[in-house]
Design a protein around this motif. Structure first.
Motif, mmCIF file in Angstrom:
data_model
loop_
_atom_site.group_PDB
_atom_site.id
_atom_site.type_symbol
_atom_site.label_atom_id
_atom_site.label_comp_id
_atom_site.label_asym_id
_atom_site.label_seq_id
_atom_site.Cartn_x
_atom_site.Cartn_y
_atom_site.Cartn_z
ATOM 1 N N VAL A 292 0.927 -1.094 -0.081
ATOM 2 C CA VAL A 292 0.001 -0.103 0.099
ATOM 3 C C VAL A 292 0.912 1.096 -0.094
ATOM 4 C CG1 VAL A 292 -0.290 -0.034 2.419
ATOM 5 C CG2 VAL A 292 -1.924 1.313 1.147
ATOM 6 N N ALA A 293 0.260 2.381 -0.757
ATOM 7 C CA ALA A 293 0.827 3.628 -0.653
ATOM 8 C C ALA A 293 0.343 4.579 -0.070
ATOM 9 C CB ALA A 293 1.400 3.988 -2.307
ATOM 10 N N VAL A 294 0.656 5.409 1.007
ATOM 11 C CA VAL A 294 -0.224 6.036 1.709
ATOM 12 C C VAL A 294 0.288 7.453 1.793
ATOM 13 C CG1 VAL A 294 -1.071 6.470 3.990
ATOM 14 C CG2 VAL A 294 -0.514 4.268 3.480
ATOM 15 N N SER A 295 -0.709 8.341 1.364
ATOM 16 C CA SER A 295 -0.893 9.940 1.358
ATOM 17 C C SER A 295 -1.380 10.415 2.676
ATOM 18 C CB SER A 295 -1.279 10.474 -0.047
ATOM 19 O OG SER A 295 -1.405 11.792 0.343
ATOM 20 N N LEU A 296 -0.748 11.183 3.502
ATOM 21 C CA LEU A 296 -1.071 11.835 4.435
ATOM 22 C C LEU A 296 -0.892 13.493 4.185
ATOM 23 C CD1 LEU A 296 1.023 10.054 7.085
ATOM 24 C CD2 LEU A 296 -1.297 9.502 6.321
ATOM 25 N N ALA A 297 -2.176 13.987 3.710
ATOM 26 C CA ALA A 297 -2.068 15.575 3.566
ATOM 27 C C ALA A 297 -1.267 15.676 2.456
ATOM 28 C CB ALA A 297 -1.860 16.369 4.725
ATOM 29 N N GLY A 298 -1.266 14.906 1.385
ATOM 30 C CA GLY A 298 -0.316 15.048 0.176
ATOM 31 C C GLY A 298 -0.393 16.093 -0.806
ATOM 32 N N VAL A 299 0.479 16.449 -1.230
ATOM 33 C CA VAL A 299 0.610 17.488 -2.523
ATOM 34 C C VAL A 299 0.682 16.617 -3.721
ATOM 35 C CG1 VAL A 299 1.509 19.471 -3.582
ATOM 36 C CG2 VAL A 299 1.963 18.939 -1.101
ATOM 37 N N LEU A 300 -0.871 16.093 -4.255
ATOM 38 C CA LEU A 300 -0.767 15.384 -5.097
ATOM 39 C C LEU A 300 -0.953 15.721 -6.618
ATOM 40 C CD1 LEU A 300 -3.026 12.783 -2.942
ATOM 41 C CD2 LEU A 300 -0.358 12.933 -3.081
ATOM 42 N N ASP A 301 -1.282 17.067 -6.730
ATOM 43 C CA ASP A 301 -1.258 17.630 -8.097
ATOM 44 C C ASP A 301 -0.103 18.963 -8.035
ATOM 45 O OD1 ASP A 301 -2.135 18.855 -10.399
ATOM 46 O OD2 ASP A 301 -4.058 19.129 -9.827
ATOM 47 N N LEU A 302 0.980 18.494 -8.586
ATOM 48 C CA LEU A 302 2.305 19.485 -8.505
ATOM 49 C C LEU A 302 1.700 20.525 -9.825
ATOM 50 C CD1 LEU A 302 5.171 17.100 -8.285
ATOM 51 C CD2 LEU A 302 3.708 18.176 -6.458
ATOM 52 N N VAL A 303 1.171 20.245 -10.655
ATOM 53 C CA VAL A 303 0.616 21.386 -11.733
ATOM 54 C C VAL A 303 -0.244 22.403 -11.028
ATOM 55 C CG1 VAL A 303 -0.323 22.088 -13.892
ATOM 56 C CG2 VAL A 303 1.006 19.879 -13.781
ATOM 57 N N GLU A 304 -1.168 22.004 -10.550
ATOM 58 C CA GLU A 304 -2.149 22.945 -9.878
ATOM 59 C C GLU A 304 -1.402 23.662 -8.498
ATOM 60 O OE1 GLU A 304 -5.219 24.708 -10.205
ATOM 61 O OE2 GLU A 304 -4.654 24.017 -12.667
ATOM 62 N N GLY A 305 -0.631 22.716 -7.959
ATOM 63 C CA GLY A 305 0.078 23.192 -6.787
ATOM 64 C C GLY A 305 1.010 24.489 -6.999
ATOM 65 N N ASP A 306 1.593 24.322 -8.124
ATOM 66 C CA ASP A 306 2.421 25.580 -8.623
ATOM 67 C C ASP A 306 1.660 26.707 -8.992
ATOM 68 O OD1 ASP A 306 5.096 26.719 -9.251
ATOM 69 O OD2 ASP A 306 4.092 26.361 -11.389
ATOM 70 N N ARG A 307 0.649 26.389 -9.599
ATOM 71 C CA ARG A 307 -0.353 27.431 -10.146
ATOM 72 C C ARG A 307 -0.941 28.320 -9.166
ATOM 73 N NH1 ARG A 307 -2.644 24.205 -15.555
ATOM 74 N NH2 ARG A 307 -0.706 24.276 -16.796
#
Length: 416
Positions: A292-307
């Motif tokens: 299993v891969a687990v995201s805890l409050a992750g920054v999962l969309d880098l394109v929108e994260g930058d914009r």
């Protein structure tokens, strides 16, 4: 009772009363006895850190300040000292067994005390996966009487990747509470440190996380992953969870995506070519037991994260440039978990409802996209903020830990 000594170096620019308030609050919260001493000079600091000091050092936290003489002690073998620079101080390497934290302001004292107490209460083994100062992980093993899913194969492994918006002032110590909680549940824990891109570049960060994951595979059967306390079996590398917080979640999901892609290449008959390519790049083979891969409050969309300028421009600063218009090219196309779907691995996406609204948006949209892509994904949103997801006392972490252990108990996910 644990005795904590806080030493304030000469000339440190900080309100004395505020330092005392922070220390007293942390001593009380941790249930330890503590003393704060203002050192006159380097010789005084050295005498305070001596085992024969009348202060009776159990664990020590030192705020060295700018004194060159005091700072020269950071590289000396003085035991498990936690050195805390309230200013940013890049390139400082503490002696073996010591820790250097920096750039967190006066609040860094609180982090230093927590880390010092954690190290006493929860011993771990630091293992290098590369030759550079930041290429290491801390391994926590449960005792034989704590094993979860106890069997001859030993405990499953949880690999933790800390966040901090890919900036070097944040380090593996922030995951200490989760290490203790997971080991107490009978799981082996591999808490990874890595080079951050603000000092070393994006490729170094990506390579280190991949190497840290691969170290689990290459260490199997060696003394790097020893048997647990009281004769417990060595960790079971066929049952691994890769867990990242915040920016570390991006690194975790990207590492799993790369590992699964490597497995697919091998299954397609390209194993030799893949191994040659990894060898040429100086990379180790990927571990093949990720459940299993687990995201805890992750920054999962880098394109929108930058914009959207999350983390005050943290994404573009880490990746070396702004997100491109249209279809994302490398490094965004390779790095953004949203653009790597399907991962072909079981995923758990955890999000506190009171977190940054952009992160809530990223988590919800990512989970829906992963499901549409055919991945097995669980989305867990509960009350909590950005740090509640890494606080063992919160309901959101309790639910997360239960989901992780259940995933490790289940059979492997199909890679189809």
């Amino acid at each position: 009772m644990i005795e904590v000594l806080v030493v304030v170096g000469p000339g440190l620019v900080a309100d004395a009363g505020l330092l005392e308030e922070i220390a007293a609050r942390e001593f009380a919260a941790a249930g330890v006895s503590g003393t704060l001493v203002r050192a006159r000079d380097a010789a005084h600091v050295l005498s305070l850190l001596s085992p024969s000091s009348p202060e009776g050092v159990g664990c020590a936290v030192v705020l060295p300040g700018r004194s060159a003489e005091v700072r020269s002690l950071i590289g000396r073998d003085l035991g498990a000292v936690v050195w805390v620079d309230v200013e940013r101080a890049d390139g400082v390497t503490a002696a073996a067994g010591a820790t250097h934290l920096h750039g967190r302001g006066i609040g860094g004292l609180a982090w230093g005390i927590r880390h010092a107490v954690h190290r006493v209460r929860h011993p771990s083994r630091r293992i290098a996966y590369g030759p550079l100062p930041e290429q290491w992980g801390e391994l926590y093993l449960p005792g034989a009487d704590e094993l979860y899913l106890s069997d001859a194969d030993g405990p499953p492994v949880v690999m933790l990747i800390h966040g901090g918006y890919w900036r070097s002032i944040w380090a593996a110590d922030i995951m200490g509470p989760l290490c203790a909680d997971l080991a107490g549940r009978g799981l082996a824990v591999w808490n990874l440190e890595y080079r951050r891109p603000d000092l070393h570049g994006w490729d170094a960060t990506t390579a280190d996380v991949a190497a840290g994951l691969a170290a689990l595979a290459t260490a199997h059967g060696s003394d790097a992953l020893p048997s647990g306390a009281d004769g417990a079996a060595a960790p079971d590398l066929t049952r691994v969870a890769v867990v990242g917080h915040s920016a570390g979640a991006q690194l975790a999901l990207r590492a799993v995506a790369d590992a699964v892609a490597g497995e697919a290449a091998a299954a397609d008959g390209a194993q030799a070519a893949e191994e040659d390519a990894r060898a040429a790049a100086g990379e180790a083979p990927a571990v093949d037991g990720v459940r299993v891969a687990v995201s805890l409050a992750g920054v999962l969309d880098l394109v929108e994260g930058d914009r959207r300028w999350v983390g005050t421009g943290a994404v573009g600063a880490a990746l070396g440039g702004r997100a491109p218009e249209g279809q994302a090219a490398p490094p965004y196309g390779d790095a953004s978990p949203l653009l790597r779907l399907p991962l072909r691995a079981r995923q758990l996406v955890v999000q506190g409802a009171a977190d940054d609204l952009d992160l809530v948006d990223f988590g919800r949209r990512y989970a829906r996209a992963a499901e549409r892509a055919g991945d097995e994904v669980t989305y867990l949103e509960m009350p909590g903020d950005h740090f509640d997801v890494i606080n063992p006392a919160t309901p959101i972490w309790q639910a997360t830990a239960q989901a992780i252990t259940q995933a490790l108990a289940a059979g492997p996910t199909s890679r189809g």
